[in-house]
Scaffold this motif. Structure first.
Motif, PDB file in Angstrom:
ATOM      1  N   ARG A 152       0.786  -1.314  -0.159  1.00 11.09           N
ATOM      2  CA  ARG A 152      -0.112  -0.070   0.107  1.00 11.09           C
ATOM      3  C   ARG A 152       0.859   1.126  -0.082  1.00 11.09           C
ATOM      4  NH1 ARG A 152      -3.934   1.606   4.869  1.00 11.09           N
ATOM      5  NH2 ARG A 152      -5.741   1.089   3.627  1.00 11.09           N
ATOM      6  N   VAL A 153       0.757   1.947  -0.965  1.00  8.47           N
ATOM      7  CA  VAL A 153       1.660   3.271  -1.284  1.00  8.47           C
ATOM      8  C   VAL A 153       1.238   4.304  -0.584  1.00  8.47           C
ATOM      9  CG1 VAL A 153       2.746   4.621  -3.001  1.00  8.47           C
ATOM     10  CG2 VAL A 153       2.700   1.895  -3.389  1.00  8.47           C
ATOM     11  N   LEU A 154      -0.016   4.476  -0.810  1.00  4.90           N
ATOM     12  CA  LEU A 154      -0.672   5.763  -0.196  1.00  4.90           C
ATOM     13  C   LEU A 154      -2.234   5.402   0.192  1.00  4.90           C
ATOM     14  CD1 LEU A 154      -0.935   9.096  -0.399  1.00  4.90           C
ATOM     15  CD2 LEU A 154      -2.257   8.691  -2.329  1.00  4.90           C
ATOM     16  N   ALA A 155      -2.627   6.018   1.201  1.00  6.55           N
ATOM     17  CA  ALA A 155      -3.826   6.109   1.587  1.00  6.55           C
ATOM     18  C   ALA A 155      -4.254   7.257   2.351  1.00  6.55           C
ATOM     19  CB  ALA A 155      -4.220   4.852   2.768  1.00  6.55           C
ATOM     20  N   VAL A 156      -5.366   8.125   1.856  1.00  4.77           N
ATOM     21  CA  VAL A 156      -5.637   9.399   2.355  1.00  4.77           C
ATOM     22  C   VAL A 156      -7.045   9.418   2.221  1.00  4.77           C
ATOM     23  CG1 VAL A 156      -3.641  10.630   1.774  1.00  4.77           C
ATOM     24  CG2 VAL A 156      -5.281  10.566   0.095  1.00  4.77           C
ATOM     25  N   LYS A 157      -7.642  10.104   3.153  1.00  5.85           N
ATOM     26  CA  LYS A 157      -9.045  10.462   3.401  1.00  5.85           C
ATOM     27  C   LYS A 157      -9.341  11.981   3.078  1.00  5.85           C
ATOM     28  CE  LYS A 157     -11.105  10.730   7.283  1.00  5.85           C
ATOM     29  NZ  LYS A 157     -11.539  12.313   7.324  1.00  5.85           N
ATOM     30  N   ALA A 158     -10.548  12.111   2.494  1.00  5.50           N
ATOM     31  CA  ALA A 158     -10.986  13.585   2.424  1.00  5.50           C
ATOM     32  C   ALA A 158     -11.084  14.127   3.779  1.00  5.50           C
ATOM     33  CB  ALA A 158     -12.347  13.816   1.609  1.00  5.50           C
ATOM     34  N   GLY A 159     -10.546  15.543   3.789  1.00  5.24           N
ATOM     35  CA  GLY A 159     -10.526  16.319   4.964  1.00  5.24           C
ATOM     36  C   GLY A 159      -9.121  16.329   5.878  1.00  5.24           C
ATOM     37  N   SER A 160      -9.227  16.970   6.730  1.00  2.00           N
ATOM     38  CA  SER A 160      -8.065  17.063   7.524  1.00  2.00           C
ATOM     39  C   SER A 160      -7.916  16.080   8.761  1.00  2.00           C
ATOM     40  CB  SER A 160      -7.788  18.651   8.206  1.00  2.00           C
ATOM     41  OG  SER A 160      -9.110  18.689   9.051  1.00  2.00           O
ATOM     42  N   ALA A 161      -8.958  15.742   9.225  1.00  2.00           N
ATOM     43  CA  ALA A 161      -8.702  14.542  10.012  1.00  2.00           C
ATOM     44  C   ALA A 161      -8.255  13.098   9.674  1.00  2.00           C
ATOM     45  CB  ALA A 161     -10.152  14.496  10.841  1.00  2.00           C
ATOM     46  N   THR A 162      -7.395  12.659  10.510  1.00  2.17           N
ATOM     47  CA  THR A 162      -6.842  11.204  10.026  1.00  2.17           C
ATOM     48  C   THR A 162      -7.523  10.169  10.769  1.00  2.17           C
ATOM     49  OG1 THR A 162      -5.213  11.386  11.784  1.00  2.17           O
ATOM     50  CG2 THR A 162      -4.624  12.528   9.637  1.00  2.17           C
ATOM     51  N   VAL A 163      -7.551   8.814  10.162  1.00  2.00           N
ATOM     52  CA  VAL A 163      -7.958   7.727  11.072  1.00  2.00           C
ATOM     53  C   VAL A 163      -6.922   6.876  10.950  1.00  2.00           C
ATOM     54  CG1 VAL A 163      -9.150   6.956   8.972  1.00  2.00           C
ATOM     55  CG2 VAL A 163     -10.030   6.170  11.152  1.00  2.00           C
ATOM     56  N   ALA A 164      -6.862   5.500  11.558  1.00  3.19           N
ATOM     57  CA  ALA A 164      -5.923   4.624  11.810  1.00  3.19           C
ATOM     58  C   ALA A 164      -5.549   4.297  10.379  1.00  3.19           C
ATOM     59  CB  ALA A 164      -6.434   3.710  12.396  1.00  3.19           C
ATOM     60  N   GLY A 165      -4.345   4.314   9.750  1.00  2.48           N
ATOM     61  CA  GLY A 165      -3.910   3.958   8.543  1.00  2.48           C
ATOM     62  C   GLY A 165      -4.229   4.925   7.303  1.00  2.48           C
ATOM     63  N   TRP A 166      -4.773   5.896   7.589  1.00  2.00           N
ATOM     64  CA  TRP A 166      -5.279   6.997   6.409  1.00  2.00           C
ATOM     65  C   TRP A 166      -4.810   8.145   6.979  1.00  2.00           C
ATOM     66  CZ3 TRP A 166      -8.436   5.673   1.978  1.00  2.00           C
ATOM     67  CH2 TRP A 166      -8.712   4.228   2.027  1.00  2.00           C
ATOM     68  N   GLY A 167      -4.134   8.904   6.042  1.00  2.00           N
ATOM     69  CA  GLY A 167      -3.750  10.419   6.529  1.00  2.00           C
ATOM     70  C   GLY A 167      -4.640  11.434   5.754  1.00  2.00           C
ATOM     71  N   ASP A 168      -4.375  12.534   6.133  1.00  2.00           N
ATOM     72  CA  ASP A 168      -5.260  13.443   5.459  1.00  2.00           C
ATOM     73  C   ASP A 168      -4.828  13.862   4.085  1.00  2.00           C
ATOM     74  OD1 ASP A 168      -3.488  15.997   5.388  1.00  2.00           O
ATOM     75  OD2 ASP A 168      -3.165  15.588   7.438  1.00  2.00           O
ATOM     76  N   ASP A 169      -5.385  14.402   3.508  1.00  2.00           N
ATOM     77  CA  ASP A 169      -5.150  14.705   1.755  1.00  2.00           C
ATOM     78  C   ASP A 169      -4.857  16.007   1.492  1.00  2.00           C
ATOM     79  OD1 ASP A 169      -7.453  16.444   2.040  1.00  2.00           O
ATOM     80  OD2 ASP A 169      -8.609  15.290   0.408  1.00  2.00           O
ATOM     81  N   ALA A 170      -4.244  16.783   2.709  1.00  2.00           N
ATOM     82  CA  ALA A 170      -3.849  18.357   2.329  1.00  2.00           C
ATOM     83  C   ALA A 170      -2.825  18.335   1.346  1.00  2.00           C
ATOM     84  CB  ALA A 170      -3.632  18.959   3.512  1.00  2.00           C
ATOM     85  N   ALA A 171      -2.024  17.322   1.284  1.00  2.00           N
ATOM     86  CA  ALA A 171      -0.486  17.398   0.573  1.00  2.00           C
ATOM     87  C   ALA A 171      -0.793  16.841  -0.888  1.00  2.00           C
ATOM     88  CB  ALA A 171       0.494  16.404   1.189  1.00  2.00           C
ATOM     89  N   HIS A 172      -1.769  16.372  -1.181  1.00  2.00           N
ATOM     90  CA  HIS A 172      -2.032  15.929  -2.437  1.00  2.00           C
ATOM     91  C   HIS A 172      -3.310  16.424  -3.129  1.00  2.00           C
ATOM     92  CE1 HIS A 172       0.392  12.639  -0.709  1.00  2.00           C
ATOM     93  NE2 HIS A 172      -0.436  12.731   0.142  1.00  2.00           N
ATOM     94  N   ALA A 173      -4.255  17.095  -2.429  1.00  2.00           N
ATOM     95  CA  ALA A 173      -5.554  17.568  -3.154  1.00  2.00           C
ATOM     96  C   ALA A 173      -5.414  19.050  -3.518  1.00  2.00           C
ATOM     97  CB  ALA A 173      -6.699  17.323  -2.476  1.00  2.00           C
ATOM     98  N   SER A 174      -6.023  19.545  -4.263  1.00  2.00           N
ATOM     99  CA  SER A 174      -6.265  20.810  -4.989  1.00  2.00           C
ATOM    100  C   SER A 174      -7.531  21.128  -5.533  1.00  2.00           C
ATOM    101  CB  SER A 174      -5.184  21.387  -5.900  1.00  2.00           C
ATOM    102  OG  SER A 174      -5.337  20.587  -6.970  1.00  2.00           O
ATOM    103  N   GLY A 175      -8.447  22.174  -5.008  1.00  2.00           N
ATOM    104  CA  GLY A 175      -9.633  22.488  -5.200  1.00  2.00           C
ATOM    105  C   GLY A 175     -10.440  21.599  -4.462  1.00  2.00           C
ATOM    106  N   GLY A 176     -12.162  21.962  -4.635  1.00  2.00           N
ATOM    107  CA  GLY A 176     -13.165  21.203  -3.985  1.00  2.00           C
ATOM    108  C   GLY A 176     -13.193  21.756  -2.459  1.00  2.00           C
ATOM    109  N   ASN A 177     -14.564  21.098  -2.065  1.00  2.00           N
ATOM    110  CA  ASN A 177     -14.979  21.285  -0.895  1.00  2.00           C
ATOM    111  C   ASN A 177     -15.141  20.184   0.253  1.00  2.00           C
ATOM    112  OD1 ASN A 177     -15.519  24.248  -1.411  1.00  2.00           O
ATOM    113  ND2 ASN A 177     -16.718  23.762  -2.756  1.00  2.00           N
ATOM    114  N   PHE A 178     -15.529  20.185   1.514  1.00  2.00           N
ATOM    115  CA  PHE A 178     -15.863  19.033   2.195  1.00  2.00           C
ATOM    116  C   PHE A 178     -17.436  19.003   2.654  1.00  2.00           C
ATOM    117  CE2 PHE A 178     -11.474  20.304   2.968  1.00  2.00           C
ATOM    118  CZ  PHE A 178     -10.651  19.209   2.336  1.00  2.00           C
ATOM    119  N   TYR A 179     -17.507  17.830   2.942  1.00  2.00           N
ATOM    120  CA  TYR A 179     -18.986  17.409   3.493  1.00  2.00           C
ATOM    121  C   TYR A 179     -18.803  16.190   4.218  1.00  2.00           C
ATOM    122  CZ  TYR A 179     -23.796  15.881   3.776  1.00  2.00           C
ATOM    123  OH  TYR A 179     -25.105  15.433   4.010  1.00  2.00           O
TER     124      TYR A 179
END
Length: 438
Positions: A152-179
């Motif tokens: 597993r090379v990368l695992a990110v979730k939408a938004g700034s909060a992290t969950v076990a094994g999944w990081g936030d997507d701030a360093a990878h995403a551009s554009g969009g909003n959150f819900y």
């Protein structure tokens, strides 16, 4: 979270380095080949320890040459042994290489090996400098970058909060909003689903994910995690997804694909990293109802069976019902049988044409009761001249046999059998042959 690239939060040690010149050991694992590790020795080692006592299953690594290797080619490591440990004292050999000097500047090469054990320490030991035209070994070793990589090379979730094994997507995403929603998401239809919060959160709008730090030209699988948490009927949200500029999902409708609201669905897309080691995933809903959304993005190294469905020939068959194609049909209940019990022949072979030349790391054999006692795994570029890469003599068990760390390459793979447990007729029988590599 880039799980494939070890970040400087770990501990890096080496036999020697040049910290005064900005060429310390940590520069080999700092995420950029613009810096480098240099040791004034013709033989050296370098070791990485994960932060906070963590252990990871590393299955491949990428070495990138330094800025001036073309000028000083003997500085390129020619051979080494990769080891893993959980105490820093007792080591397991995982991979070894010879004749691998990368003498061009800023050039990457990826090495795969079989490993299922999580280790806290990884050590490149017995590193030797390259040799000059006279065969004299160099007295300096340098490396631009080393990337230890997991499946597993990368695992990110939408938004700034992290969950076990999944990081936030701030360093990878551009554009969009959150819900987000607190609604329970049904993940029962998904193989290897993400945690609930991945499907409860989303990035929406027109946006892009850029995953960098990959092996240029490397083969990966992108897993996109979705759930429709707003609309209740098909056709109310559709959008396109492109990977590195190529359309991968056309007018994708999450609710229609999942079969209802609040149900998870995953789409897997094969992708090749570009020359800069990037995979760019673009979500675009222009001219379509509502807007794109995604809950999480994974990038994994696919475990591809290079032999599946390929052309197979054999020296001899029991009958058409037990033909050679059975070993690559993906069905573990069908089998090939040589049928020597009815023929005067003491050897048998299977040849699989992979269709192109591949690096071959692992071959898996699933023997029937008539397993090979003495046999070889051979490779060839032309189907005529064969190189033996694994020699088995005196095997005592059949069933599933994994032949790992072959470090071979070729278009053709041959299983050459000379003695079976079924004597004196020497009948051989195999359910499946799987070939893995890149």
């Amino acid at each position: 979270m880039l799980a494939n690239r070890v970040v400087p939060s770990g501990i890096v040690t080496a036999r020697g380095s040049n910290p005064g010149g900005g060429e310390g050991a940590a520069q080999a694992f700092d995420g950029t080949a613009q810096t480098k590790w240099l040791d004034f020795a013709g033989s050296s080692w370098i070791q990485y320890q994960f932060a906070a006592g963590a252990a990871h299953v590393v299955t491949q690594y990428t070495i990138t040459s330094a800025n001036d290797t073309a000028t000083f080619p003997t500085r390129a490591p020619e051979s080494w042994i990769l080891k893993g440990s959980n105490d820093g004292a007792n080591w397991t050999i995982l991979d070894s290489r010879r004749g691998e000097a990368i003498t061009a500047n800023f050039t990457s090469r990826t090495y795969r090996f079989s490993n299922t054990t999580a280790f806290k320490y990884y050590k490149f030991d017995d590193i030797l400098a390259g040799k000059d035209a006279n065969g004299d070994r160099g007295s300096v070793i340098q490396v631009g970058e080393i990337a230890l990589q997991t499946s597993r090379v990368l695992a990110v979730k939408a938004g700034s909060a992290t969950v076990a094994g999944w990081g936030d997507d701030a360093a990878h995403a551009s554009g969009g909003n959150f819900y987000s929603t607190g609604q329970f998401i049904d993940v029962s239809a998904v193989v290897d689903p993400a945690p609930q919060s991945i499907y409860q959160n989303e990035r929406n709008g027109n946006f892009t994910y850029t995953i960098s730090g990959l092996a240029p030209g490397g083969k990966y699988k992108v897993r996109l995690h979705f759930a429709e948490n707003y609309w209740t009927a098909p056709g109310q949200r559709t959008f396109n997804v492109a990977v590195n500029g190529s359309l991968a999902l056309d007018h994708f409708d999450i609710l229609a694909a999942a079969g209802g609201q609040y149900k998870a669905v995953v789409r897997e897309i094969d992708a090749t990293a570009d020359s800069l080691g990037r995979i760019v995933v673009n979500f675009d809903g222009t001219g379509q109802p509502d807007q794109p959304k995604v809950g999480g993005v994974e990038v994994v190294i696919p475990n591809i069976d290079l032999a599946r469905g390929k052309s197979v020939t054999s020296l001899i068959n029991e009958s058409s019902s037990f033909g050679p194609g059975n070993v690559v049909d993906g069905d573990e209940t069908t089998r090939w049988s040589s049928g020597q019990w009815s023929r005067n022949n003491q050897i048998a072979w299977l040849v699989i044409d992979l269709g192109a030349r591949f690096d071959i790391d692992r071959v898996r054999l699933n023997w029937e009761a008539a397993f090979g006692v003495d046999y070889q795994i051979q490779v060839s570029d032309d189907g005529s001249d064969w190189t033996m890469v694994r020699d088995v003599v005196g095997a005592t068990t059949g069933g599933v046999v994994e032949h790992a760390n072959l470090k071979a390459g070729g278009r053709y793979v041959r299983i050459y059998m000379t003695r079976s447990r079924i004597n004196p007729t020497n009948n051989f029988s195999i359910y499946s042959v799987n070939v893995h590599g890149a």
